[in-house]
Motif scaffolding. Sequence first.
Motif, PDB file in Angstrom:
ATOM      1  N   GLU A 170      38.694  50.350  46.359  1.00  0.00           N
ATOM      2  CA  GLU A 170      38.782  48.894  46.727  1.00  0.00           C
ATOM      3  C   GLU A 170      37.950  48.861  48.184  1.00  0.00           C
ATOM      4  O   GLU A 170      38.049  47.925  48.847  1.00  0.00           O
ATOM      5  N   SER A 192      44.674  49.046  44.356  1.00  0.00           N
ATOM      6  CA  SER A 192      45.140  48.008  43.631  1.00  0.00           C
ATOM      7  C   SER A 192      45.197  48.704  42.348  1.00  0.00           C
ATOM      8  O   SER A 192      44.673  49.709  41.982  1.00  0.00           O
ATOM      9  N   LYS A 197      44.386  47.883  35.190  1.00  0.00           N
ATOM     10  CA  LYS A 197      44.526  46.716  34.349  1.00  0.00           C
ATOM     11  C   LYS A 197      43.384  46.570  33.263  1.00  0.00           C
ATOM     12  O   LYS A 197      43.387  45.987  32.412  1.00  0.00           O
ATOM     13  N   ARG A 216      46.622  50.493  51.372  1.00  0.00           N
ATOM     14  CA  ARG A 216      45.239  50.804  51.912  1.00  0.00           C
ATOM     15  C   ARG A 216      45.432  51.100  53.061  1.00  0.00           C
ATOM     16  O   ARG A 216      45.855  50.607  54.140  1.00  0.00           O
ATOM     17  N   GLN A 230      50.373  41.975  45.745  1.00  0.00           N
ATOM     18  CA  GLN A 230      49.407  41.090  45.213  1.00  0.00           C
ATOM     19  C   GLN A 230      49.819  40.613  43.871  1.00  0.00           C
ATOM     20  O   GLN A 230      50.617  41.156  43.025  1.00  0.00           O
ATOM     21  N   ASP A 232      48.265  40.066  40.367  1.00  0.00           N
ATOM     22  CA  ASP A 232      47.383  40.805  39.950  1.00  0.00           C
ATOM     23  C   ASP A 232      47.225  40.309  38.559  1.00  0.00           C
ATOM     24  O   ASP A 232      48.269  40.547  37.921  1.00  0.00           O
ATOM     25  N   HIS A 472      32.306  43.697  46.239  1.00  0.00           N
ATOM     26  CA  HIS A 472      33.698  43.353  45.869  1.00  0.00           C
ATOM     27  C   HIS A 472      34.326  44.818  45.322  1.00  0.00           C
ATOM     28  O   HIS A 472      34.802  45.375  46.238  1.00  0.00           O
ATOM     29  N   HIS A 473      34.069  45.189  44.339  1.00  0.00           N
ATOM     30  CA  HIS A 473      34.029  46.751  43.775  1.00  0.00           C
ATOM     31  C   HIS A 473      33.110  47.073  42.742  1.00  0.00           C
ATOM     32  O   HIS A 473      32.688  46.139  42.110  1.00  0.00           O
ATOM     33  N   SER A 511      40.578  37.472  45.582  1.00  0.00           N
ATOM     34  CA  SER A 511      39.102  37.460  44.789  1.00  0.00           C
ATOM     35  C   SER A 511      39.368  38.307  43.497  1.00  0.00           C
ATOM     36  O   SER A 511      40.416  38.827  43.383  1.00  0.00           O
ATOM     37  N   GLY A 512      38.232  37.969  42.776  1.00  0.00           N
ATOM     38  CA  GLY A 512      38.288  38.681  41.406  1.00  0.00           C
ATOM     39  C   GLY A 512      36.801  38.626  40.863  1.00  0.00           C
ATOM     40  O   GLY A 512      35.910  38.245  41.739  1.00  0.00           O
ATOM     41  N   SER A 513      36.775  38.934  39.602  1.00  0.00           N
ATOM     42  CA  SER A 513      35.580  38.866  39.144  1.00  0.00           C
ATOM     43  C   SER A 513      35.288  39.131  37.532  1.00  0.00           C
ATOM     44  O   SER A 513      36.431  39.546  37.054  1.00  0.00           O
ATOM     45  N   ARG A 515      34.283  41.554  34.757  1.00  0.00           N
ATOM     46  CA  ARG A 515      34.107  42.652  34.985  1.00  0.00           C
ATOM     47  C   ARG A 515      32.824  43.307  34.066  1.00  0.00           C
ATOM     48  O   ARG A 515      32.563  42.757  32.937  1.00  0.00           O
ATOM     49  N   GLY A 556      39.399  39.085  35.772  1.00  0.00           N
ATOM     50  CA  GLY A 556      40.597  38.877  36.487  1.00  0.00           C
ATOM     51  C   GLY A 556      40.524  38.326  37.905  1.00  0.00           C
ATOM     52  O   GLY A 556      39.265  38.171  38.487  1.00  0.00           O
ATOM     53  N   ILE A 557      41.568  38.653  38.615  1.00  0.00           N
ATOM     54  CA  ILE A 557      41.929  38.258  39.874  1.00  0.00           C
ATOM     55  C   ILE A 557      43.154  38.710  40.510  1.00  0.00           C
ATOM     56  O   ILE A 557      43.835  39.193  39.752  1.00  0.00           O
ATOM     57  N   ALA A 558      42.998  38.825  41.961  1.00  0.00           N
ATOM     58  CA  ALA A 558      44.299  39.267  42.349  1.00  0.00           C
ATOM     59  C   ALA A 558      44.348  38.254  43.696  1.00  0.00           C
ATOM     60  O   ALA A 558      43.398  38.254  44.804  1.00  0.00           O
TER      61      ALA A 558
END
Length: 613
Positions: A170, A192, A197, A216, A230, A232, A472-473, A511-513, A515, A556-558
């Motif tokens: 992350e 995370s 997930k 972190r 979070q 999540d 983001h990741h 934030s999220g995305s 995938r 998803g998002i967290a």
Amino acid sequence: MCGDLRSTDAGQTVTLMGWVNRRRDHGNLIFLDLRDRSGITQVVLDKEAAPLAHAKAEAARPEYVVAVTGRVRVRGAGLANPNMPTGEIEVVASDLLLLNDAKTPPFSPAEDAPVNEEVRLKYRYIDLRRTEMQHNFALRSRVAMAIRNYLVGQGFLEIETPFMTRSTPEGARDYLVPSRVHGGQFYALPQSPQIFKQILMVSGFDRYFQIARCFRDEDLRADRQPEFTQIDLEMSFPQMATIFATTEGFLRAAFNAAGITLAAEPFLQMTYDQAIHLFGIDKPDMRLPPMVNLSELLTPELRDKLKIEPTLPVLGFTIPGAGEMSGTQRKAFLSEVRAFLGDSGLDILDVNRLSTSQEFNTLAVTIHERLAEGLADFASETATSTHLTVVITPKPEARAKLVADRLLGRNYDPHWIYKRVGALRLELAKKFADKHKLFEQTNTAADFKFLCVTDFPMYEWNEEHKTWDAAHHPFTSPHEDDITSGKLTSDKGAVRALAYDIVLNGTELGSGSIRIHRKDVQQQIFRSLGMSDEEAKERFGFFLDALEYGTPPHGGIALGLDRIVMILAGATSLREVIAFPKTAKAIDLMVDAPTPVSEQQLRELSLKVVTRS
Ligand code: ASP
């Protein structure tokens, strides 16, 4: 409980247990304010009526733990305390038990918090007794429960994922846990539950959530904690809109739990590009008017006369209701802004002076008109004359500087002017906060301006390592169009990701995305981040394997629970809503961690501590 009794309870015999908040000794009468987490009740000990209990109360001191049995009575005329919910009654004690004594505490929970936060953190058990802290944690518990209930109601399953795992990227450093059984090998604490997930989606769980702890090891800033919580979640087959609707739903539930009903309309949405162009930042504070691009008004002739660079944008904004300024104040203000802009190649345009010159008066009027558009939403009640108009122009040398930057190999950021002016907008908004009052908390829905920012860039230039990193990741899906057009290799800076942020009043809540769900695309992204296929296999082999066994599209998002509760509690630090937080130096002052460990422990873990020179 100590906060429960009212005048309707008069005549009843009750037993209360709690802490002595304050004690007032009037000789034959002693008053004890008894406190527990529900509130405070005044207890009266009368030497004549209850001599034994009175004698014990003489020995009682603040923070002693006592049990009192007595009769509830309405206080005499004029003696009620309207500031206490139990202020109409008192308990006339017949019995008192001293359950435990207490050393004089380093500070009194009955008073405001001590200024020195280190003392509060060292004696956290006493600090947490303060009414404000008890309120914060009751709120946190209600908020978390409301979120759980909402998500479970939407068909989400709460599934725990491991704390001891391998590194998940992350973007931060991992906390490591040495393995005793496998000497020289380490688990990592999760930054995370990201990979887990996603794997739960591969496993068909369809809707997952977890109120998850994340770890972190970052350089700490004021508003960060090495471990944080979070909310999540991950969904299979989602549209971005489904994820936003779910997020809005649980945020509404969370705010409801704090007594705030958010408006029913969906949160505003804008793309990253719009956010940068209108606010100069990817987390716009929508409580203030946006920036306005005035480039068109400044024709080549005007630019020439006013010594403005011919091609770069001219941006303006308004701070509503900042108050009128005298000539001297305006001068000071101009130099303050110039100091802020430094040697960036930008300057502030003195619009006031322009309006006094015949040649430029029309320009000044048009600038004012353009900036006044849409202002009514922000400052309906303030007079126009109190608005502060700020216009920032590029100096002729700005472009030369950019060319030099390029020659020096510095990456050119096409948004730099927007970002710089955006930062100035925020700085001035803070400076004039007392005047415009747009940041004031009224604890109504109007205080909270939510926003979903979409289409973030996929990659971020890392100036230090001269590499393109995942913004983001690396599990975030790029826009399909940007994959097919070959930008992944030809123009990384222009690749958009299906990534989004939820922003509230200029703070990123999470934030999220959407995938990547195909192995070939995932491999392509790893490669584009400079990871060889071997390295990708070594680090994420299990995940790449999983992608090959029927992975549904998912996303998803967290969101940070600590931050949400902090905002709802009206607190200014995350430490006010984390029961046992760490300091800015990552130290737990109460338990005194971290500490060295014994030779024996190190030996078992096959570890040796060496001093770094
Ligand atoms: N794992 C991400 C984070 O912690 C959130 C997400 O993409 O769902 O920021």
